[in-house]
Design a protein around this motif. Structure first.
Motif, PDB file in Angstrom:
ATOM      1  N   ALA A   1      -6.995   0.974  -1.033  1.00  0.00           N
ATOM      2  CA  ALA A   1      -7.710  -0.290  -1.219  1.00  0.00           C
ATOM      3  C   ALA A   1      -8.668  -0.514  -0.052  1.00  0.00           C
ATOM      4  O   ALA A   1      -8.717  -1.587   0.539  1.00  0.00           O
ATOM      5  CB  ALA A   1      -6.723  -1.445  -1.327  1.00  0.00           C
ATOM      6  N   GLU A   2      -9.440   0.538   0.258  1.00  0.00           N
ATOM      7  CA  GLU A   2     -10.328   0.457   1.417  1.00  0.00           C
ATOM      8  C   GLU A   2     -11.303  -0.712   1.312  1.00  0.00           C
ATOM      9  O   GLU A   2     -11.577  -1.397   2.306  1.00  0.00           O
ATOM     10  CB  GLU A   2     -11.115   1.762   1.560  1.00  0.00           C
ATOM     11  CG  GLU A   2     -10.265   2.967   1.947  1.00  0.00           C
ATOM     12  CD  GLU A   2      -9.617   3.644   0.754  1.00  0.00           C
ATOM     13  OE1 GLU A   2      -9.785   3.148  -0.370  1.00  0.00           O
ATOM     14  OE2 GLU A   2      -8.940   4.667   0.942  1.00  0.00           O
TER      15      GLU A   2
ATOM     16  N   THR B   1       0.804  -1.221   0.000  1.00  0.00           N
ATOM     17  CA  THR B   1       0.000   0.000   0.000  1.00  0.00           C
ATOM     18  C   THR B   1       0.838   1.273   0.000  1.00  0.00           C
ATOM     19  O   THR B   1       0.279   2.368  -0.034  1.00  0.00           O
ATOM     20  CB  THR B   1      -0.923   0.027   1.228  1.00  0.00           C
ATOM     21  OG1 THR B   1      -0.130  -0.123   2.411  1.00  0.00           O
ATOM     22  CG2 THR B   1      -1.941  -1.099   1.164  1.00  0.00           C
TER      23      THR B   1
ATOM     24  N   LEU C   1      -4.593  -9.508  -0.681  1.00  0.00           N
ATOM     25  CA  LEU C   1      -5.030  -9.965  -1.998  1.00  0.00           C
ATOM     26  C   LEU C   1      -4.310 -11.220  -2.466  1.00  0.00           C
ATOM     27  O   LEU C   1      -4.718 -11.825  -3.466  1.00  0.00           O
ATOM     28  CB  LEU C   1      -4.796  -8.859  -3.035  1.00  0.00           C
ATOM     29  CG  LEU C   1      -5.666  -7.618  -2.905  1.00  0.00           C
ATOM     30  CD1 LEU C   1      -5.104  -6.494  -3.767  1.00  0.00           C
ATOM     31  CD2 LEU C   1      -7.098  -7.928  -3.294  1.00  0.00           C
TER      32      LEU C   1
ATOM     33  N   PRO D   1     -10.695   1.706  -6.566  1.00  0.00           N
ATOM     34  CA  PRO D   1     -10.490   1.466  -5.132  1.00  0.00           C
ATOM     35  C   PRO D   1     -11.668   0.787  -4.442  1.00  0.00           C
ATOM     36  O   PRO D   1     -11.480   0.112  -3.428  1.00  0.00           O
ATOM     37  CB  PRO D   1     -10.265   2.874  -4.568  1.00  0.00           C
ATOM     38  CG  PRO D   1      -9.756   3.667  -5.714  1.00  0.00           C
ATOM     39  CD  PRO D   1     -10.451   3.116  -6.930  1.00  0.00           C
TER      40      PRO D   1
ATOM     41  N   TYR E   1      -9.558  -7.677  -8.398  1.00  0.00           N
ATOM     42  CA  TYR E   1      -8.104  -7.682  -8.536  1.00  0.00           C
ATOM     43  C   TYR E   1      -7.625  -9.002  -9.131  1.00  0.00           C
ATOM     44  O   TYR E   1      -6.665  -9.023  -9.916  1.00  0.00           O
ATOM     45  CB  TYR E   1      -7.445  -7.431  -7.178  1.00  0.00           C
ATOM     46  CG  TYR E   1      -7.621  -6.018  -6.692  1.00  0.00           C
ATOM     47  CD1 TYR E   1      -6.710  -5.024  -7.044  1.00  0.00           C
ATOM     48  CD2 TYR E   1      -8.697  -5.662  -5.885  1.00  0.00           C
ATOM     49  CE1 TYR E   1      -6.879  -3.712  -6.603  1.00  0.00           C
ATOM     50  CE2 TYR E   1      -8.863  -4.356  -5.442  1.00  0.00           C
ATOM     51  CZ  TYR E   1      -7.954  -3.391  -5.803  1.00  0.00           C
ATOM     52  OH  TYR E   1      -8.122  -2.091  -5.369  1.00  0.00           O
TER      53      TYR E   1
ATOM     54  N   PHE F   1      -1.617   3.330  -2.300  1.00  0.00           N
ATOM     55  CA  PHE F   1      -2.530   2.398  -2.969  1.00  0.00           C
ATOM     56  C   PHE F   1      -3.800   2.318  -2.133  1.00  0.00           C
ATOM     57  O   PHE F   1      -3.857   1.600  -1.142  1.00  0.00           O
ATOM     58  CB  PHE F   1      -1.871   1.020  -3.092  1.00  0.00           C
ATOM     59  CG  PHE F   1      -2.824  -0.075  -3.504  1.00  0.00           C
ATOM     60  CD1 PHE F   1      -3.641   0.082  -4.612  1.00  0.00           C
ATOM     61  CD2 PHE F   1      -2.896  -1.250  -2.776  1.00  0.00           C
ATOM     62  CE1 PHE F   1      -4.521  -0.925  -4.982  1.00  0.00           C
ATOM     63  CE2 PHE F   1      -3.768  -2.264  -3.131  1.00  0.00           C
ATOM     64  CZ  PHE F   1      -4.584  -2.099  -4.250  1.00  0.00           C
TER      65      PHE F   1
ATOM     66  N   LEU G   1      -1.507  -2.804  -9.247  1.00  0.00           N
ATOM     67  CA  LEU G   1      -2.884  -2.899  -8.770  1.00  0.00           C
ATOM     68  C   LEU G   1      -3.666  -1.611  -8.967  1.00  0.00           C
ATOM     69  O   LEU G   1      -4.872  -1.580  -8.731  1.00  0.00           O
ATOM     70  CB  LEU G   1      -2.887  -3.271  -7.281  1.00  0.00           C
ATOM     71  CG  LEU G   1      -2.191  -4.583  -6.921  1.00  0.00           C
ATOM     72  CD1 LEU G   1      -2.133  -4.751  -5.402  1.00  0.00           C
ATOM     73  CD2 LEU G   1      -2.901  -5.771  -7.560  1.00  0.00           C
TER      74      LEU G   1
ATOM     75  N   VAL H   1     -10.912  -3.555  -0.219  1.00  0.00           N
ATOM     76  CA  VAL H   1     -10.196  -4.807   0.042  1.00  0.00           C
ATOM     77  C   VAL H   1      -9.967  -4.987   1.534  1.00  0.00           C
ATOM     78  O   VAL H   1     -10.133  -6.084   2.077  1.00  0.00           O
ATOM     79  CB  VAL H   1      -8.855  -4.815  -0.717  1.00  0.00           C
ATOM     80  CG1 VAL H   1      -8.009  -6.013  -0.298  1.00  0.00           C
ATOM     81  CG2 VAL H   1      -9.095  -4.831  -2.214  1.00  0.00           C
ATOM     82  N   HIS H   2      -9.614  -3.917   2.207  1.00  0.00           N
ATOM     83  CA  HIS H   2      -9.339  -4.009   3.642  1.00  0.00           C
ATOM     84  C   HIS H   2     -10.603  -4.267   4.455  1.00  0.00           C
ATOM     85  O   HIS H   2     -10.516  -4.692   5.617  1.00  0.00           O
ATOM     86  CB  HIS H   2      -8.653  -2.733   4.122  1.00  0.00           C
ATOM     87  CG  HIS H   2      -7.297  -2.546   3.507  1.00  0.00           C
ATOM     88  ND1 HIS H   2      -6.623  -1.346   3.551  1.00  0.00           N
ATOM     89  CD2 HIS H   2      -6.498  -3.413   2.830  1.00  0.00           C
ATOM     90  CE1 HIS H   2      -5.461  -1.486   2.935  1.00  0.00           C
ATOM     91  NE2 HIS H   2      -5.366  -2.719   2.487  1.00  0.00           N
TER      92      HIS H   2
END
Length: 232
Positions: free
Chosen positions: A155-156, A9, A73, A40, A47, A153, A35, A158-159
């Motif tokens: 990636a809220e 990130t 990921l 986002p 992904y 990066f 990525l 994904v988190h």
């Protein structure tokens, strides 16, 4: 042998450049997945689809390596690319059995997972912060280069996505830098054992060993690849 490198990130794919060169000197190919091409708000499955389109008709069964937050990921990416092995480089390991997303997992016992001094810091706004937490084991020339590889990066989604891909579906090796100032080494050891059942290789240095010690990381990766290579 082919390696797919997945950034975390805090760095752009260029953060892998020194490791790419180290692997090339050993006769292997490294491919850096970016990525940033995925919105986002997209889930982990998006992904995986992005990685599959990017990989297209390249070599089968690569070794997939993820750094830091990219570990969230890694299971989905490794399975999409039919990886022979996955390598966690100072990386977050999803809690598949508990079903918790990264935000929930860290929220339960934050100081056990992450160095509390790192929380709330912005390495993109202050190079001193980046140097202290990410690159403290780099020589001056490497530090100057590394600061140029910083890139957020976001990636809220994904988190906050509950893990749907079992990280044990693909064999794993965990590379643990013992002087990490971002993730807690004790947590990484526990995650490797409990969530992966994986061997844990401990390295000297901080959170970005691919930057500070690319030759050492390349040696470990080549050793992993030789043990798992399925190509004739």
């Amino acid at each position: 042998m082919d390696f797919v490198l997945v950034h975390g990130t805090t760095q752009a794919p260029s953060g892998w450049d020194r490791l790419v060169e180290a692997l090339a000197r050993r006769g292997h190919r490294a491919h850096c997945l970016d990525l940033a091409g995925v919105p986002p708000a997209a889930p982990a499955t998006a992904y995986a689809e992005h990685a599959l389109r990017w990989w297209a008709d390249r070599a089968p069964t690569p070794v997939v390596v993820a750094h830091s937050g990219g570990g969230a990921l890694l299971p989905a990416l490794a399975q999409a690319l039919h990886a022979s092995h996955q390598v966690w480089l100072a990386a977050y390991v999803p809690d598949f059995d508990g079903g918790a997303c990264l935000v929930e997992d860290v929220g339960v016992e934050p100081e056990a997972v992450v160095n509390p001094e790192w929380v709330g810091q912005d390495p993109f706004a202050d190079p001193v912060i980046a140097a202290h937490f990410l690159f403290h084991d780099c020589d001056l020339a490497t530090l100057r280069w590394a600061l140029g590889t910083l890139r957020p990066f976001p990636a809220e989604a994904v988190h906050r996505h509950r893990p749907s891909a079992d990280p044990r579906a693909v064999p794993s090796t965990y590379l643990l830098p013992v002087d990490d100032r971002v993730l807690r080494p004790d947590w990484m050891r526990r995650a490797a054992h409990e969530r992966l059942g994986a061997a844990c290789v401990e390295l000297l240095g901080g959170h970005c060993p691919h930057v500070a010690r690319p030759e050492s990381v390349a040696d470990v990766l080549v050793g992993v690849g030789r043990r798992t290579d399925r190509t004739p």
